[in-house]
Design a protein around this motif. Sequence first.
Motif, short mmCIF file in Angstrom:
data_model
loop_
_atom_site.label_atom_id
_atom_site.label_comp_id
_atom_site.label_asym_id
_atom_site.label_seq_id
_atom_site.Cartn_x
_atom_site.Cartn_y
_atom_site.Cartn_z
N GLU A 141 0.84 -1.19 0.00
CA GLU A 141 0.00 0.00 0.00
C GLU A 141 0.88 1.24 0.00
OE1 GLU A 141 -3.78 1.87 2.50
OE2 GLU A 141 -2.79 0.02 3.16
N LEU B 120 1.29 5.72 -1.61
CA LEU B 120 0.78 6.94 -2.22
C LEU B 120 1.83 7.45 -3.20
CD1 LEU B 120 -1.14 9.42 -2.42
CD2 LEU B 120 0.13 10.39 -0.49
N LYS C 159 -3.39 6.55 -4.88
CA LYS C 159 -3.31 6.00 -3.53
C LYS C 159 -3.96 4.63 -3.54
CE LYS C 159 -4.40 6.89 1.32
NZ LYS C 159 -5.06 7.81 2.29
#
Length: 710
Positions: free
Chosen positions: A88, A90, A100
């Motif tokens: 995960e 951004l 994101k």
Amino acid sequence: MTKGRDEKKTATTGDKQENEGKRGKTKRPQIAEEKEGKFWSYSGGSKENLTELNQRPEIDDLLQLPALFSLTVHRYEGETWEGQRHGEGLACFEGGQMYKGMFKKGLMDGVGVFTWSGGIKYEGEFVCNMPMGQGKYTWPNGSSYVGEVYNGVRHGTGSFKDGINGVSYRGQWDQGKRHGKGTVYYSHDKTSWYKGDWVKNNREGMGVRCYPSGNIYSGEWKNNLRHGEGTMKWLKQGQEYVGMWQDGVQHGQGTHTWILRRVDGSQYLQSNQYTGDFVHGQRHGQGTFHYAGGAIYKGGWKNNKKHGKGKFTFKDGHVFEGEFVDDQMMAPNLHGNRAPTPLCGAFPRSGSDSSFSGPDRALNIECLLDKIPQRKWDSERKQVGFVLLRNDTELRSIYSFYSRLGHSHSPDNTFLLSRLQLWCLLKDCNISHHDITLTQIDRFIKDDTSAVIHCPFTPMKFHGFLSCLVIVAYHIYKKHMVEQKYLLAACLSKLLTNDILPNATNVKGFLFGQSGLSVVALKNTQRCWEVYQTFCSVLARDDQTMTCRHLLWMFKDLRLLDDQLTTARLLKIIKADSRDPDNLSSCLDLEITFLEFFDVLLGCAEVKSQCGSETVMEHQNLSRSNADTRRDLPENKSEDQRDVKTEVNEQPHPTEHTGEDRREDMMTRRTEAKSQTLDEFFNHFFFPAFEHHQLVTRNMKSHIAVAKAQ
């Protein structure tokens, strides 16, 4: 796996997205509604306006989507693995784009949100830097798309909604275009819509269009225009066109009907109807026009006007046959030259109804007159007229009675007699006991203007009904009356005396013979007529008839026979109204009309409901027994309660009506139960069985065609 920050690395996509344009720039959807089309009410020789209204925009070019390729990562925050973005994170790209969500081996992969610098946002699934799977696009103006995405474009099933004008589409997509089945609503209140087939953003195939005015078109489309076979209804104008279309206008064979206001003193609602050729929205070619007042024109048309050879039958029965030019008859004048003559008497006149004034002139019995010497024609017509005049009151009453069957309400309680109701009258009068079938009678009274001679919905005016009686009388009694001076009049008098007057209004059969069920049953006639026609076509019977044997085959093909509805039980239903109901084998080759076909279906529904009805009766009897038991139990009531009961019992009680009210209540419940049974039979047994049979038949034909091709 570690968290870190990458800068100025490049992420690329493998393919472009749909409608590539400037990054972040949006384009408003075009909202196009094709021209609605309109007829003007016909009056005298005026034209209908068959052209369409001006066009307005449609959602052809939906909001564009910017591309995702050649994006340079300016900043990354999130999880990494072996030096690559993984997990995960951004990512901010040069130019202001941002992502994101989930990464895999340096690429956007999994669920995430991508936002363009212009404000466009995609939320959903990614595969290798490409929007793929289920997702949602949103635009700064409030527009959105939710559904399946493939390689960044709308593909599969999804919904689009415009954030400004309220246009929305839900259905199938193919490579970013509406393709397949789908529905568009053109307004916030969803009063303007289209539901049907799409081909590359165009209405094409079968579909239904409801316009802002409430007018509805249902039929075939091509390139966003009505094209092929379809029906248009103008609700406020009371008009309808059924037939062929080309490029949005009426073109080819069609029928246009429009209702006029009832003229004071007339018996029926006034309606004009044209059936014939249309060219670019105008009556052009050959066609038949039925005027509201009873007149009929059959012949040539040019630019909405009668032109060429034609036959005009006036309301009073006299006929002009010859040349028409610019809506006028070319009749010879005193000098022998042909001059235009206006069509006086073609339209309804206020305060008059001469449909039966001079019945000998209004009757259409030429087919019978050809069978007798010409020198007797005038006297035969006159004597037939005398017989009808003597029985005028009774015949009008019979016509009115049968034309109301199956109708729940009418402002003046007058209707035109349909072919279905005529069959009912003839069955009630035992006409079939004279070795003549209803299908044979249909052929005897065939009208050249009728497309299908056995159609149950064909209307018949009063003078047509009288003509039918004369024709039926001749074919039944001609052998017995051959010595009579006036053959036609003698046959008619015999028919009225022996068959019609004693038996009429004594309604039999399942359709009209059960009070309160006719209106419910008639709601299924249109679909059942389609089934009837389908099996007649399968049997290669061009005149739209079937025999009892074919009816049995149909029940077997649809697999409707079971332990309750056996072949023997079905045969008894078929022969219920015959002269010899016990001789079941004699009926197999008899032709049956749609009424007899539909009556059999209703009889089968009755059989299917018997077990359910017996269960209901047992439940009612059990409830009544329990109630009686409760009344017999001792009760401990207070003195006040006993006083109130005594006081109430001392009041007058209409006991003489209790039994009648109970019977009426029971009849009402039985009618409601039978109505529910009819609905279950047709919608849960018969129609699904027919649709399944059609599907299997189409698949078999397809397999056979493929096998032959190989």
